[in-house]
Design a protein around this motif. Structure first.
Motif, PDB file in Angstrom:
ATOM      1  N   ASN A 288      14.193  -1.629  47.066  1.00 48.80           N
ATOM      2  CA  ASN A 288      12.837  -2.186  47.044  1.00 48.80           C
ATOM      3  C   ASN A 288      11.851  -1.106  47.490  1.00 48.80           C
ATOM      4  O   ASN A 288      11.859  -0.692  48.649  1.00 48.80           O
ATOM      5  N   SER A 289      10.988  -0.694  46.588  1.00 45.63           N
ATOM      6  CA  SER A 289      10.075   0.424  46.877  1.00 45.63           C
ATOM      7  C   SER A 289       9.029   0.078  47.931  1.00 45.63           C
ATOM      8  O   SER A 289       8.385   0.972  48.493  1.00 45.63           O
ATOM      9  N   GLU A 290       8.832  -1.211  48.237  1.00 39.95           N
ATOM     10  CA  GLU A 290       7.798  -1.622  49.183  1.00 39.95           C
ATOM     11  C   GLU A 290       8.252  -1.554  50.646  1.00 39.95           C
ATOM     12  O   GLU A 290       7.435  -1.617  51.556  1.00 39.95           O
ATOM     13  N   VAL A 291       9.561  -1.452  50.876  1.00 44.13           N
ATOM     14  CA  VAL A 291      10.081  -1.500  52.245  1.00 44.13           C
ATOM     15  C   VAL A 291       9.481  -0.421  53.129  1.00 44.13           C
ATOM     16  O   VAL A 291       9.177  -0.631  54.303  1.00 44.13           O
ATOM     17  N   ILE A 292       9.247   0.769  52.589  1.00 45.70           N
ATOM     18  CA  ILE A 292       8.774   1.908  53.372  1.00 45.70           C
ATOM     19  C   ILE A 292       7.281   1.818  53.711  1.00 45.70           C
ATOM     20  O   ILE A 292       6.776   2.604  54.531  1.00 45.70           O
ATOM     21  N   SER A 293       6.576   0.862  53.136  1.00 44.42           N
ATOM     22  CA  SER A 293       5.111   0.802  53.277  1.00 44.42           C
ATOM     23  C   SER A 293       4.615   0.843  54.723  1.00 44.42           C
ATOM     24  O   SER A 293       3.664   1.588  55.034  1.00 44.42           O
ATOM     25  N   PRO A 294       5.188   0.074  55.671  1.00 43.66           N
ATOM     26  CA  PRO A 294       4.697   0.152  57.060  1.00 43.66           C
ATOM     27  C   PRO A 294       4.824   1.547  57.664  1.00 43.66           C
ATOM     28  O   PRO A 294       3.952   1.977  58.428  1.00 43.66           O
ATOM     29  N   LEU A 295       5.886   2.255  57.322  1.00 45.09           N
ATOM     30  CA  LEU A 295       6.076   3.609  57.838  1.00 45.09           C
ATOM     31  C   LEU A 295       5.031   4.551  57.262  1.00 45.09           C
ATOM     32  O   LEU A 295       4.430   5.352  57.999  1.00 45.09           O
ATOM     33  N   LEU A 296       4.760   4.458  55.966  1.00 46.95           N
ATOM     34  CA  LEU A 296       3.781   5.341  55.342  1.00 46.95           C
ATOM     35  C   LEU A 296       2.375   5.076  55.881  1.00 46.95           C
ATOM     36  O   LEU A 296       1.610   6.020  56.117  1.00 46.95           O
ATOM     37  N   LYS A 297       2.049   3.801  56.076  1.00 54.66           N
ATOM     38  CA  LYS A 297       0.723   3.470  56.619  1.00 54.66           C
ATOM     39  C   LYS A 297       0.559   4.033  58.023  1.00 54.66           C
ATOM     40  O   LYS A 297      -0.479   4.617  58.361  1.00 54.66           O
ATOM     41  N   MET A 298       1.595   3.860  58.860  1.00 55.54           N
ATOM     42  CA  MET A 298       1.529   4.382  60.219  1.00 55.54           C
ATOM     43  C   MET A 298       1.403   5.895  60.216  1.00 55.54           C
ATOM     44  O   MET A 298       0.589   6.466  60.967  1.00 55.54           O
ATOM     45  N   LEU A 299       2.188   6.564  59.366  1.00 57.59           N
ATOM     46  CA  LEU A 299       2.133   8.029  59.309  1.00 57.59           C
ATOM     47  C   LEU A 299       0.761   8.514  58.850  1.00 57.59           C
ATOM     48  O   LEU A 299       0.249   9.522  59.361  1.00 57.59           O
ATOM     49  N   LYS A 300       0.166   7.793  57.909  1.00 61.09           N
ATOM     50  CA  LYS A 300      -1.169   8.185  57.441  1.00 61.09           C
ATOM     51  C   LYS A 300      -2.185   8.059  58.574  1.00 61.09           C
ATOM     52  O   LYS A 300      -3.025   8.961  58.783  1.00 61.09           O
ATOM     53  N   ASP A 301      -2.105   6.953  59.316  1.00 61.46           N
ATOM     54  CA  ASP A 301      -3.037   6.758  60.435  1.00 61.46           C
ATOM     55  C   ASP A 301      -2.859   7.856  61.482  1.00 61.46           C
ATOM     56  O   ASP A 301      -3.850   8.424  61.978  1.00 61.46           O
ATOM     57  N   GLN A 302      -1.628   8.170  61.823  1.00 65.69           N
ATOM     58  CA  GLN A 302      -1.374   9.198  62.832  1.00 65.69           C
ATOM     59  C   GLN A 302      -1.694  10.600  62.321  1.00 65.69           C
ATOM     60  O   GLN A 302      -2.121  11.463  63.090  1.00 65.69           O
ATOM     61  N   GLN A 303      -1.489  10.804  61.034  1.00 64.91           N
ATOM     62  CA  GLN A 303      -1.820  12.108  60.447  1.00 64.91           C
ATOM     63  C   GLN A 303      -3.323  12.374  60.557  1.00 64.91           C
ATOM     64  O   GLN A 303      -3.757  13.507  60.821  1.00 64.91           O
ATOM     65  N   ASN A 304      -4.114  11.341  60.365  1.00 65.60           N
ATOM     66  CA  ASN A 304      -5.568  11.491  60.504  1.00 65.60           C
ATOM     67  C   ASN A 304      -5.959  11.883  61.927  1.00 65.60           C
ATOM     68  O   ASN A 304      -6.960  12.585  62.131  1.00 65.60           O
ATOM     69  N   ILE A 305      -5.168  11.452  62.900  1.00 65.03           N
ATOM     70  CA  ILE A 305      -5.459  11.749  64.310  1.00 65.03           C
ATOM     71  C   ILE A 305      -4.845  13.076  64.741  1.00 65.03           C
ATOM     72  O   ILE A 305      -5.505  13.929  65.334  1.00 65.03           O
ATOM     73  N   GLN A 306      -3.547  13.261  64.418  1.00 61.81           N
ATOM     74  CA  GLN A 306      -2.793  14.399  64.940  1.00 61.81           C
ATOM     75  C   GLN A 306      -2.757  15.612  64.009  1.00 61.81           C
ATOM     76  O   GLN A 306      -2.338  16.695  64.418  1.00 61.81           O
ATOM     77  N   LYS A 307      -3.138  15.413  62.752  1.00 63.67           N
ATOM     78  CA  LYS A 307      -3.254  16.521  61.785  1.00 63.67           C
ATOM     79  C   LYS A 307      -1.928  17.235  61.516  1.00 63.67           C
ATOM     80  O   LYS A 307      -1.902  18.429  61.243  1.00 63.67           O
ATOM     81  N   PHE A 308      -0.824  16.501  61.574  1.00 65.41           N
ATOM     82  CA  PHE A 308       0.454  17.148  61.278  1.00 65.41           C
ATOM     83  C   PHE A 308       0.661  17.265  59.768  1.00 65.41           C
ATOM     84  O   PHE A 308       0.051  16.554  58.973  1.00 65.41           O
TER      85      PHE A 308
END
Length: 409
Positions: A288-308
């Motif tokens: 199911n391609s949707e399972v990873i969605s919470p992880l990707l959303k969290m990583l995007k939010d943190q990437q905006n803050i931490q710039k990794f």
């Protein structure tokens, strides 16, 4: 569209009636009818890579006198003409498979475009890790090219992923003209120092399969990022401010839902100043391609803050929904893709159904939908931004070559 489908089914019935004659159909003829009718009714485009006439001509050839195993591999060759990895012929379970065809006591693995002996009988343990040159008199490259016709695939990379588990059956090698009945299968191997050795393989029936004394090549040490087969997903910090996430199946772990996993990763990222995040999709064959969605959303939010920086590892086992997730990491996280091309394509057939055949304990899996995710994408696979092959020497020394490349950046 519906009227065209009905017309095609009528024409198919007439053609198959002519092929098989007015007599009552044999179980094999019934299976051939079923395959053709099901594909015409449900597959989005079975003739995108082959004409319907060519497909029918192949069906005619399968009506001749064949052994059961020849018919099985003939059916595999038939559906492989569609070039759809999700449309395939296989046994209903492993027990019936081993009751019908004989397993050979070897398996191989690819490292840096060469094939190496990775599983063998205990008596041949000293040959593990040697390069495979010949199967009988056929070069390994020629054997791969022959095997392509019985491996349903979207691209050559998925075919490579399934090559070993195709050729380590005696009847497959006979069907492909690589081996002869009642004669041994001989492997020619080359050691690291250039010494040539011969290894005679043994074929095992279902009664003998549990007696196989099999050993596998063992590296001196395993890399910390090796595949953990029993884990849906897991994560660990690596050196040089790098954090590693391995996502092995597009499925929710009922004991550790993805939402909870993402929250755990978020806390780890907030506590540490990671500069690089690795998402490993190399072993993920879909779901199911949707399972990873919470992880990707969290990583995007943190990437905006931490710039990794985010890196995504891909390879020939990256397939189906995992290919969609590869594209997600690219578009959502601007990840750099590292490794080798994916076994699946971003635009692909899928949403698989199955039908059981009657002449043998076989099932046909078939696609019912085409996913056109990226219009006009014609590359056949997702290719890495940075190609890094896993080297056997690195593997032997516990080094994950693509991961190591990322760490030193």
């Amino acid at each position: 569209m519906f009227r065209k489908k009905i017309l095609r089914l009528v024409i198919t019935f007439i053609l198959l009636f002519c092929i098989c004659g007015a007599k009552s159909l044999s179980p094999r003829e019934m299976d051939l009818n079923t395959i053709k009718l099901i594909l015409d009714k449900y597959h989005p485009n079975p003739y995108i890579n082959i004409s319907e006439k060519e497909f029918l001509d192949k069906i005619k050839k399968l009506n001749g006198t064949m052994t059961n195993t020849q018919f099985y591999y003939g059916l595999r060759e038939l559906v492989s003409l569609i070039e759809d990895s999700h449309t395939s012929i296989d046994f209903i379970n492993s027990q019936t498979k081993y009751e019908t065809i004989h397993a050979l006591d070897f398996a191989i693995a690819e490292f840096d475009n060469k094939w190496y002996l990775f599983i063998a009988n205990k008596d041949n343990e000293k040959l593990l890790g040697q390069e495979l040159l010949l199967i009988n008199s056929t070069t390994i490259q020629a054997a791969f090219e022959k095997a392509l016709k019985i491996i349903p695939n979207d691209n050559i990379f998925w075919a490579k992923n399934n090559f070993s588990n195709t050729i380590n059956f005696q009847e497959a090698l006979i069907y492909l003209g690589i081996a002869s009945p009642n004669e041994p299968v001989i492997l020619t191997l080359k050691s690291k120092d250039g010494k040539i050795s011969k290894m005679e393989t043994a074929a095992y029936s279902s009664e003998q399969i549990n007696q196989m004394n099999i050993v596998q090549y063992q590296p001196k040490i395993y890399a910390p990022t090796q595949l953990k087969k029993n884990y849906y997903y897991w994560a660990n910090p690596l050196r040089n401010q790098t954090f590693f996430i391995q996502y092995n199946i597009c499925r929710e772990n009922p004991q550790f839902p993805m939402d909870e996993f993402a929250k755990t990763i978020k806390q780890e990222l907030k506590k540490n100043k990671y500069k690089k995040i690795i998402i490993d999709l190399r072993y993920n064959t879909g779901g199911n391609s949707e399972v990873i969605s919470p992880l990707l959303k969290m990583l995007k939010d943190q990437q905006n803050i931490q710039k990794f920086k985010v890196y995504t590892l891909i390879g020939s086992s990256t397939f189906s929904s995992a290919v969609l997730n590869t594209w997600d990491t690219k578009t959502i996280l601007n990840s750099t893709l590292v490794g080798t091309p994916t076994g699946g394509n971003i635009n692909h057939f899928g949403e698989v159904r199955s039908v059981q055949l009657t002449s043998l304990p076989l099932v046909m899996n078939y696609s019912t939908k085409y996913f056109n995710i990226v219009p006009n994408y014609t590359k056949g696979a997702i290719y890495p931004d940075v190609k890094v092959n896993q080297l056997l020497e690195d593997y032997n020394n516990g080094i994950d070559s693509p991961v190591e490349w990322i760490i030193i950046q």
